[in-house]
Design a protein around this motif. Structure first.
Motif, mmCIF file in Angstrom:
data_model
loop_
_atom_site.group_PDB
_atom_site.id
_atom_site.type_symbol
_atom_site.label_atom_id
_atom_site.label_comp_id
_atom_site.label_asym_id
_atom_site.label_seq_id
_atom_site.Cartn_x
_atom_site.Cartn_y
_atom_site.Cartn_z
ATOM 1 N N VAL A 60 18.865 -11.138 -26.606
ATOM 2 C CA VAL A 60 20.263 -11.627 -27.022
ATOM 3 C C VAL A 60 20.268 -11.848 -28.474
ATOM 4 N N LEU A 61 21.495 -11.470 -28.993
ATOM 5 C CA LEU A 61 21.776 -11.427 -30.436
ATOM 6 C C LEU A 61 22.783 -12.617 -30.645
ATOM 7 N N PRO A 62 23.014 -13.066 -31.852
ATOM 8 C CA PRO A 62 24.204 -13.925 -31.987
ATOM 9 C C PRO A 62 25.433 -13.716 -31.379
ATOM 10 N N GLY A 63 26.008 -14.559 -30.786
ATOM 11 C CA GLY A 63 27.431 -14.205 -29.931
ATOM 12 C C GLY A 63 27.113 -13.076 -28.865
ATOM 13 N N ALA A 64 26.043 -13.109 -28.267
ATOM 14 C CA ALA A 64 25.791 -11.803 -27.390
ATOM 15 C C ALA A 64 26.318 -10.614 -27.826
ATOM 16 N N ALA A 65 26.045 -10.477 -28.987
ATOM 17 C CA ALA A 65 26.572 -9.070 -29.679
ATOM 18 C C ALA A 65 25.698 -7.857 -29.227
ATOM 19 N N ALA A 66 26.408 -6.732 -29.151
ATOM 20 C CA ALA A 66 25.384 -5.517 -28.729
ATOM 21 C C ALA A 66 24.474 -5.244 -29.604
ATOM 22 N N ALA A 67 24.909 -5.160 -31.127
ATOM 23 C CA ALA A 67 23.695 -4.648 -32.093
ATOM 24 C C ALA A 67 24.397 -5.343 -33.464
ATOM 25 N N PHE A 68 23.512 -5.309 -34.407
ATOM 26 C CA PHE A 68 23.733 -5.842 -35.524
ATOM 27 C C PHE A 68 22.745 -5.523 -36.608
ATOM 28 N N VAL A 69 23.008 -5.311 -37.777
ATOM 29 C CA VAL A 69 22.101 -4.972 -38.857
ATOM 30 C C VAL A 69 22.091 -6.182 -39.670
ATOM 31 N N ARG A 70 20.603 -6.970 -39.979
ATOM 32 C CA ARG A 70 20.598 -8.006 -40.833
ATOM 33 C C ARG A 70 20.824 -7.585 -42.231
ATOM 34 N N THR A 71 20.868 -8.732 -43.025
ATOM 35 C CA THR A 71 21.174 -8.593 -44.364
ATOM 36 C C THR A 71 19.889 -7.821 -45.110
ATOM 37 N N ASP A 72 18.643 -8.011 -44.592
ATOM 38 C CA ASP A 72 17.497 -7.368 -44.866
ATOM 39 C C ASP A 72 17.225 -6.070 -44.488
ATOM 40 N N GLU A 73 18.419 -5.681 -43.796
ATOM 41 C CA GLU A 73 18.374 -4.162 -43.399
ATOM 42 C C GLU A 73 17.737 -3.962 -42.096
ATOM 43 N N ARG A 74 17.001 -4.915 -41.429
ATOM 44 C CA ARG A 74 16.477 -4.662 -40.146
ATOM 45 C C ARG A 74 17.514 -4.695 -38.905
ATOM 46 N N VAL A 75 17.350 -3.608 -38.137
ATOM 47 C CA VAL A 75 18.256 -3.054 -37.193
ATOM 48 C C VAL A 75 18.001 -3.801 -35.664
ATOM 49 N N VAL A 107 28.078 -5.782 -37.510
ATOM 50 C CA VAL A 107 27.803 -6.332 -36.188
ATOM 51 C C VAL A 107 28.878 -5.670 -35.147
ATOM 52 N N LEU A 108 28.123 -5.262 -34.257
ATOM 53 C CA LEU A 108 29.111 -4.539 -33.016
ATOM 54 C C LEU A 108 29.019 -5.716 -32.061
ATOM 55 N N SER A 109 30.204 -6.305 -31.818
ATOM 56 C CA SER A 109 30.336 -7.299 -31.099
ATOM 57 C C SER A 109 30.227 -6.855 -29.360
ATOM 58 N N VAL A 110 30.859 -5.672 -28.926
ATOM 59 C CA VAL A 110 30.644 -5.350 -27.621
ATOM 60 C C VAL A 110 30.387 -3.853 -27.759
ATOM 61 N N PRO A 111 29.544 -3.393 -26.526
ATOM 62 C CA PRO A 111 29.213 -1.967 -26.436
ATOM 63 C C PRO A 111 30.489 -1.188 -26.196
ATOM 64 N N ASP A 112 30.286 -0.002 -26.597
ATOM 65 C CA ASP A 112 31.443 1.046 -26.109
ATOM 66 C C ASP A 112 31.162 1.104 -24.680
ATOM 67 N N THR A 113 32.234 0.833 -23.955
ATOM 68 C CA THR A 113 32.264 0.859 -22.510
ATOM 69 C C THR A 113 33.475 1.920 -21.901
ATOM 70 N N THR A 114 34.189 2.204 -22.862
ATOM 71 C CA THR A 114 35.448 2.950 -22.401
ATOM 72 C C THR A 114 35.347 4.644 -22.709
ATOM 73 N N SER A 115 34.748 4.807 -23.682
ATOM 74 C CA SER A 115 34.471 6.522 -24.150
ATOM 75 C C SER A 115 34.159 7.269 -22.837
ATOM 76 N N ALA A 116 34.821 8.428 -22.844
ATOM 77 C CA ALA A 116 34.186 9.218 -21.497
ATOM 78 C C ALA A 116 32.827 9.600 -21.724
ATOM 79 N N PRO A 117 31.869 9.622 -20.752
ATOM 80 C CA PRO A 117 30.476 9.874 -21.034
ATOM 81 C C PRO A 117 30.137 11.472 -21.435
ATOM 82 N N ALA A 118 29.228 11.323 -22.233
ATOM 83 C CA ALA A 118 28.825 12.543 -22.951
ATOM 84 C C ALA A 118 27.274 12.824 -22.717
ATOM 85 N N GLU A 119 27.023 13.968 -23.182
ATOM 86 C CA GLU A 119 25.323 14.227 -23.108
ATOM 87 C C GLU A 119 24.558 13.607 -24.103
#
Length: 286
Positions: A60-75, A107-119
């Motif tokens: 789990v990330l802060p705020g239950a975010a989907a992804a983020f990059v720290r200020t030291d560039e760690r992903v 910071v990506l707060s929520v994952p993309d759950t709406t775009s059409a599926p792609a390969e």
């Protein structure tokens, strides 16, 4: 605008098909399920197929975010998020692809759950499928921040709340975790086998009186998570996690032997009754 024109301009409807076993095909499928469902604070380096940027998978990330990059560039990519689509593997794959192009502080707060599926956007497309996941457990969430960084203000409050909610947890093996939940201790073990075969093997051990980890333990039941069955044992909370490591290993050996015997030895009457009893012992984990 006429009816024909409105019909022509209408966006095509996307058929979103539910994926019951989203991590199928990944060697570390049980680990992903454990980290998403009940492990509080853990990280692991993702085995990417392409690219040289290091990405850390986190419970789990802060705020239950989907992804983020720290200020030291760690992903970082988070498993325990605020929302989901019908295919969690696709959600995580999209978050991973976003993170690979993100900049420090993004910071990506929520994952993309709406775009059409792609390969090519599921975890199975982006990760080395037969790799192992080297999990590191943490007793706090201080890893949210770069080293030598002091939490302040709202960040400190959020970090303190998250740290206070952590239940002591130890990893006993792949997908197998001891957790001290208040006055109770449990072993939760995500198993990779198909549910029917696993239930038969568990029933065989149960009928033989071998479905426990010794004194101070009992089989509590099981729950389903993302297509796999998760057996649960109640354990003596006074015993340390390391005291259950060897009994859990021996139980795993007995379980593998029981699974191997199913092809040549169908369940007998006592074992079938035991299986029916196990099916009725479904748990809800919160």
């Amino acid at each position: 605008m006429g009816k024909a024109a409105r019909k022509k301009n209408k966006a095509p409807k996307v058929r979103d098909v539910f994926v019951a076993q989203p991590f199928e095909g990944l060697a570390f499928e049980p680990e992903l399920i454990a980290l998403r469902e009940f492990v509080p604070s853990a990280t692991a380096k993702l085995p990417l197929k392409d690219g040289d940027r290091e990405v850390t998978l986190a419970t789990v990330l802060p705020g239950a975010a989907a992804a983020f990059v720290r200020t030291d560039e760690r992903v970082f990519v988070g498993l325990q998020v605020q929302t989901r689509s019908s295919d969690i593997s696709r959600d995580l794959g999209r978050s991973l692809k976003w993170a690979l192009d993100a900049k420090p502080g993004d910071v990506l707060s929520v994952p993309d759950t709406t775009s059409a599926p792609a390969e090519g956007e599921r975890l199975q497309d982006l990760l080395v499928t037969d790799a192992e996941l080297d999990v590191t457990l943490h007793d706090n969430f201080d890893w949210w921040l770069p080293e030598d960084t002091e939490a302040e203000g709202d960040v400190k409050l959020s970090l303190d709340r998250a740290n206070e909610a952590i239940m002591p947890t130890e990893r006993l093996g792949a997908g197998s975790y001891w957790v001290l939940a208040g006055e109770k201790a449990h072993l939760r073990w995500v198993r990779p086998e198909p549910e029917n075969a696993l239930l038969q093997a568990l029933a065989r051990l149960s009928a033989a009186g071998e479905l426990n980890l010794g004194d101070g333990s009992r089989y509590a039941g099981s729950f389903r998570a993302h297509g796999l069955l998760v057996p649960v044992w109640d354990l003596d909370p006074e015993a340390h996690a390391r005291e259950w490591a060897e009994p859990a290993k021996q139980l795993g050996v007995r379980l593998e032997e029981a699974l191997a015997s199913l092809d040549s030895e169908p369940l007998n009457a006592a074992e079938r009754r035991a299986r029916d009893g196990l099916i009725g012992r479904q748990l809800t984990i919160r």
